[in-house]
Design an enzyme around this catalytic site. Structure first.
Site, mmCIF file in Angstrom:
data_model
loop_
_atom_site.group_PDB
_atom_site.id
_atom_site.type_symbol
_atom_site.label_atom_id
_atom_site.label_comp_id
_atom_site.label_asym_id
_atom_site.label_seq_id
_atom_site.Cartn_x
_atom_site.Cartn_y
_atom_site.Cartn_z
ATOM 1 N N ALA A 286 -124.955 -11.547 9.468
ATOM 2 C CA ALA A 286 -125.985 -12.226 8.675
ATOM 3 C C ALA A 286 -126.893 -13.031 9.585
ATOM 4 O O ALA A 286 -126.499 -13.447 10.678
ATOM 5 C CB ALA A 286 -125.338 -13.130 7.631
ATOM 6 N N ASP A 287 -128.100 -13.237 9.107
ATOM 7 C CA ASP A 287 -129.045 -14.089 9.822
ATOM 8 C C ASP A 287 -129.809 -14.917 8.801
ATOM 9 O O ASP A 287 -130.297 -14.383 7.803
ATOM 10 C CB ASP A 287 -130.024 -13.256 10.651
ATOM 11 C CG ASP A 287 -130.884 -14.129 11.551
ATOM 12 O OD1 ASP A 287 -130.310 -14.776 12.455
ATOM 13 O OD2 ASP A 287 -132.102 -14.178 11.348
ATOM 14 N N THR A 288 -129.882 -16.212 9.033
ATOM 15 C CA THR A 288 -130.574 -17.124 8.123
ATOM 16 C C THR A 288 -131.701 -17.824 8.867
ATOM 17 O O THR A 288 -131.499 -18.338 9.968
ATOM 18 C CB THR A 288 -129.596 -18.168 7.552
ATOM 19 O OG1 THR A 288 -128.564 -17.504 6.819
ATOM 20 C CG2 THR A 288 -130.319 -19.133 6.614
ATOM 21 N N SER B 239 -130.540 -12.627 5.593
ATOM 22 C CA SER B 239 -130.356 -11.182 5.590
ATOM 23 C C SER B 239 -128.888 -10.888 5.866
ATOM 24 O O SER B 239 -128.281 -11.496 6.752
ATOM 25 C CB SER B 239 -131.227 -10.519 6.651
ATOM 26 O OG SER B 239 -130.976 -9.125 6.697
#
Length: 224
Positions: free
Chosen positions: A76-78, A113
């Site tokens: 995940a990427d925030t 994401s």
């Protein structure tokens, strides 16, 4: 949906060192191992923020894929996005204070994401979730104390919505867990799209207003 008669989940690997993502997965009832990816893109303005988050999540998943022959990698990427661009994790206390000064009293967007990669067959799925937040008009002194505490240094935008003492967020529209770093509904939907049927902990309840979410009611409740 891919052919998967049993829907049995393979070994789950979280490609993140985030304690918040680990907590969300654990509370949902998933059994998993952790193998943090060191791969990361840095924003240069060449792609839109949502696309940037997707690319970063995919890079993280692929970075550790070769270590597992039969696993389901969750990456995940925030990112935080204001009128001037993407705010990732601050590189210094000075940068953290600058981020907080930019965000104070103003609206911004948080994009997470999520990328799933099945290392057995190479199947990959990605999706994004967005929430709109408005920060309270905290003072510079409050922001400085928060920065000095060290809490913002590992968080996109230099704040955590869950940091109750600073309590930076005045209003949120959208998914709370998205802001924390791992939107549960997006995760479950992607797992389901890959042909797996996860069994969630019966006593699990998402934080914030997630229980009011239509996807939570129709998807997560169905899988209990």
């Amino acid at each position: 949906m891919p052919d998967n008669p049993t829907g049995t989940l393979p070994e789950i690997i979280l490609a993140s060192a985030s304690p918040r993502r680990r907590q969300i997965l654990s509370e949902m009832g998933f059994i998993f191992s952790v193998c943090p990816s060191q791969a990361e893109l840095y924003p240069d303005g060449s792609v839109a923020p949502a696309e940037f988050a997707v690319l970063n999540a995919q890079i993280k998943a692929r970075d550790i894929a070769s270590k597992y022959s039969n696993g389901l990698i969750i990456a995940a990427d925030t990112i935080v996005v204001d009128d001037f661009g993407i705010l990732g994790k601050p590189s210094s206390k000075k940068v953290a204070l600058n981020y907080l000064s930019r965000l104070g009293g103003k609206p911004h967007t948080v994009i997470s994401s999520v990328c799933l990669l099945n290392t057995e067959n190479g199947q990959i799925r990605s999706a994004t979730c967005q929430s709109t937040l408005t920060m309270r008009p905290y003072t510079q002194a409050e922001a400085q104390r928060y920065v000095d505490s060290g809490l913002p240094m590992d968080k996109a935008g230099a704040y955590g919505i869950q940091d109750k003492e600073f309590n930076p967020v005045e209003n949120i529209q959208g998914c709370y867990l998205n802001v924390v770093g791992l939107p549960a509904c997006t995760l479950v939907r992607l797992i389901n799209e890959m042909g797996f049927n996860p069994k969630l902990a019966r006593n699990w309840k998402p934080e914030g207003d997630c229980t009011l979410c239509r996807i939570y009611r129709t998807e997560i409740s169905r899988l209990r």
